[in-house]
Design a protein around this motif. Structure first.
Motif, PDB file in Angstrom:
ATOM      1  N   ILE A 116       0.869  -1.174   0.000  1.00 58.66           N
ATOM      2  CA  ILE A 116       0.000   0.000   0.000  1.00 58.66           C
ATOM      3  C   ILE A 116       0.905   1.222   0.000  1.00 58.66           C
ATOM      4  O   ILE A 116       1.797   1.347   0.831  1.00 58.66           O
ATOM      5  N   MET A 117       0.687   2.128  -0.933  1.00 54.77           N
ATOM      6  CA  MET A 117       1.512   3.319  -1.083  1.00 54.77           C
ATOM      7  C   MET A 117       0.872   4.492  -0.355  1.00 54.77           C
ATOM      8  O   MET A 117      -0.241   4.893  -0.672  1.00 54.77           O
ATOM      9  N   SER A 118       1.551   4.988   0.649  1.00 49.04           N
ATOM     10  CA  SER A 118       1.160   6.251   1.282  1.00 49.04           C
ATOM     11  C   SER A 118       2.370   7.159   1.101  1.00 49.04           C
ATOM     12  O   SER A 118       2.696   7.511  -0.016  1.00 49.04           O
ATOM     13  N   ASP A 119       3.073   7.513   2.160  1.00 50.08           N
ATOM     14  CA  ASP A 119       4.341   8.225   2.001  1.00 50.08           C
ATOM     15  C   ASP A 119       5.421   7.240   1.567  1.00 50.08           C
ATOM     16  O   ASP A 119       6.310   7.570   0.802  1.00 50.08           O
ATOM     17  N   GLU A 120       5.344   6.040   2.099  1.00 49.95           N
ATOM     18  CA  GLU A 120       6.243   4.941   1.734  1.00 49.95           C
ATOM     19  C   GLU A 120       5.387   3.742   1.386  1.00 49.95           C
ATOM     20  O   GLU A 120       4.186   3.732   1.623  1.00 49.95           O
ATOM     21  N   ILE A 121       6.029   2.720   0.875  1.00 50.32           N
ATOM     22  CA  ILE A 121       5.312   1.485   0.565  1.00 50.32           C
ATOM     23  C   ILE A 121       5.259   0.615   1.815  1.00 50.32           C
ATOM     24  O   ILE A 121       6.292   0.267   2.379  1.00 50.32           O
ATOM     25  N   GLU A 122       4.046   0.299   2.240  1.00 52.52           N
ATOM     26  CA  GLU A 122       3.858  -0.631   3.349  1.00 52.52           C
ATOM     27  C   GLU A 122       3.618  -2.008   2.742  1.00 52.52           C
ATOM     28  O   GLU A 122       2.651  -2.208   2.012  1.00 52.52           O
ATOM     29  N   LYS A 123       4.495  -2.945   3.027  1.00 56.44           N
ATOM     30  CA  LYS A 123       4.398  -4.279   2.454  1.00 56.44           C
ATOM     31  C   LYS A 123       3.110  -4.967   2.895  1.00 56.44           C
ATOM     32  O   LYS A 123       2.737  -4.922   4.064  1.00 56.44           O
ATOM     33  N   ARG A 124       2.443  -5.604   1.960  1.00 54.34           N
ATOM     34  CA  ARG A 124       1.244  -6.389   2.210  1.00 54.34           C
ATOM     35  C   ARG A 124       1.310  -7.623   1.315  1.00 54.34           C
ATOM     36  O   ARG A 124       2.029  -7.646   0.331  1.00 54.34           O
ATOM     37  N   SER A 125       0.506  -8.593   1.656  1.00 49.31           N
ATOM     38  CA  SER A 125       0.364  -9.777   0.812  1.00 49.31           C
ATOM     39  C   SER A 125      -1.106 -10.169   0.814  1.00 49.31           C
ATOM     40  O   SER A 125      -1.534 -11.013   1.591  1.00 49.31           O
ATOM     41  N   ILE A 126      -1.871  -9.512  -0.031  1.00 52.15           N
ATOM     42  CA  ILE A 126      -3.311  -9.724  -0.109  1.00 52.15           C
ATOM     43  C   ILE A 126      -3.627 -10.247  -1.507  1.00 52.15           C
ATOM     44  O   ILE A 126      -3.255  -9.624  -2.502  1.00 52.15           O
ATOM     45  N   ASP A 127      -4.307 -11.392  -1.574  1.00 47.12           N
ATOM     46  CA  ASP A 127      -4.665 -11.983  -2.851  1.00 47.12           C
ATOM     47  C   ASP A 127      -6.189 -11.997  -2.994  1.00 47.12           C
ATOM     48  O   ASP A 127      -6.892 -12.427  -2.086  1.00 47.12           O
ATOM     49  N   VAL A 128      -6.683 -11.526  -4.145  1.00 43.63           N
ATOM     50  CA  VAL A 128      -8.085 -11.603  -4.481  1.00 43.63           C
ATOM     51  C   VAL A 128      -8.166 -12.456  -5.741  1.00 43.63           C
ATOM     52  O   VAL A 128      -7.441 -12.218  -6.705  1.00 43.63           O
ATOM     53  N   VAL A 129      -9.025 -13.469  -5.721  1.00 39.07           N
ATOM     54  CA  VAL A 129      -9.072 -14.447  -6.808  1.00 39.07           C
ATOM     55  C   VAL A 129     -10.472 -14.503  -7.395  1.00 39.07           C
ATOM     56  O   VAL A 129     -11.461 -14.498  -6.667  1.00 39.07           O
ATOM     57  N   ARG A 130     -10.554 -14.551  -8.730  1.00 37.73           N
ATOM     58  CA  ARG A 130     -11.813 -14.802  -9.425  1.00 37.73           C
ATOM     59  C   ARG A 130     -11.682 -16.105 -10.191  1.00 37.73           C
ATOM     60  O   ARG A 130     -10.757 -16.281 -10.972  1.00 37.73           O
ATOM     61  N   ASN A 131     -12.626 -17.010  -9.953  1.00 31.17           N
ATOM     62  CA  ASN A 131     -12.673 -18.284 -10.668  1.00 31.17           C
ATOM     63  C   ASN A 131     -13.779 -18.234 -11.701  1.00 31.17           C
ATOM     64  O   ASN A 131     -14.933 -17.956 -11.366  1.00 31.17           O
ATOM     65  N   ASN A 132     -13.444 -18.507 -12.942  1.00 29.15           N
ATOM     66  CA  ASN A 132     -14.421 -18.537 -14.030  1.00 29.15           C
ATOM     67  C   ASN A 132     -14.658 -19.943 -14.544  1.00 29.15           C
ATOM     68  O   ASN A 132     -15.133 -20.135 -15.648  1.00 29.15           O
ATOM     69  N   ALA A 133     -14.276 -20.938 -13.767  1.00 31.53           N
ATOM     70  CA  ALA A 133     -14.405 -22.333 -14.221  1.00 31.53           C
ATOM     71  C   ALA A 133     -15.826 -22.796 -14.216  1.00 31.53           C
ATOM     72  O   ALA A 133     -16.684 -22.318 -13.599  1.00 31.53           O
TER      73      ALA A 133
END
Length: 133
Positions: A116-133
Motif C-alpha cells: 500500500i503506497m502512502s508516504d512509503e510502501i507498506e508491504k502487504r500480501s493480499i490476494d483476491v481471486v476470481r474463478n471462471n471455471a
C-alpha cells in the motif's frame, strides 16, 4: 504459449505476449489507483512512461497449462483505495480483453496486492481471486 481459436474462416493464434501487453496497457490506464510491481513487491518504475517498458512484463503472468489459462497481476495500491473495487475493475478489464479476442475467459485471475503506497510502501500480501471455471 499460443492460444488458438478455430472457426469456419480458419485458425487464429494469439501469442502470450500480446495478451500480456493488452493487460499492461489496461493497468497503466489505472495509474491513479494502482502501480505495477514485481512478484516481490518492488515498484517497476518510479516515474511511469506512456510507453510499455519490458520491465512491466514482470507484473503480469499469463500461463496456459493443460488448457487452463491463469492470469496473475502484481500491484501496489494507493492508500485509501478499496481493494475489492480495484480488483473487480481489473477482473472486468482482463475479461474484456479476452472477450475482444474471442477467447475463453481465464479460469483463474489472481489480483495480488504486494503493498500500500502512502508516504512509503507498506508491504502487504493480499490476494483476491476470481474463478471462471
Amino acid at each position: 504459449m499460443s492460444v488458438i481459436v478455430r472457426n469456419d474462416f480458419g485458425a487464429v493464434a494469439v501469442n502470450k505476449g500480446v495478451i500480456e501487453r493488452m493487460i499492461i496497457e489496461d493497468l497503466l490506464g489505472m495509474s491513479d489507483v494502482l502501480l505495477l510491481c514485481n512478484k516481490k513487491g518492488k515498484l517497476i518504475k518510479e516515474k511511469p512512461t506512456p510507453l510499455i517498458d519490458p520491465d512491466y512484463y514482470d507484473a503480469v503472468d499469463v500461463s496456459d497449462k493443460k488448457g487452463r489459462v491463469t492470469v496473475k497481476i502484481y500491484v501496489i495500491l494507493y492508500a485509501g483505495t478499496s481493494i475489492p473495487a480495484a480488483a473487480g475493475d481489473v477482473f472486468e478489464r482482463i475479461e474484456q480483453d479476452f472477450d475482444m479476442l474471442r477467447l475463453d475467459r481465464p479460469e483463474i485471475i489472481k489480483f495480488k496486492v504486494r503493498g500500500i503506497m502512502s508516504d512509503e510502501i507498506e508491504k502487504r500480501s493480499i490476494d483476491v481471486v476470481r474463478n471462471n471455471a
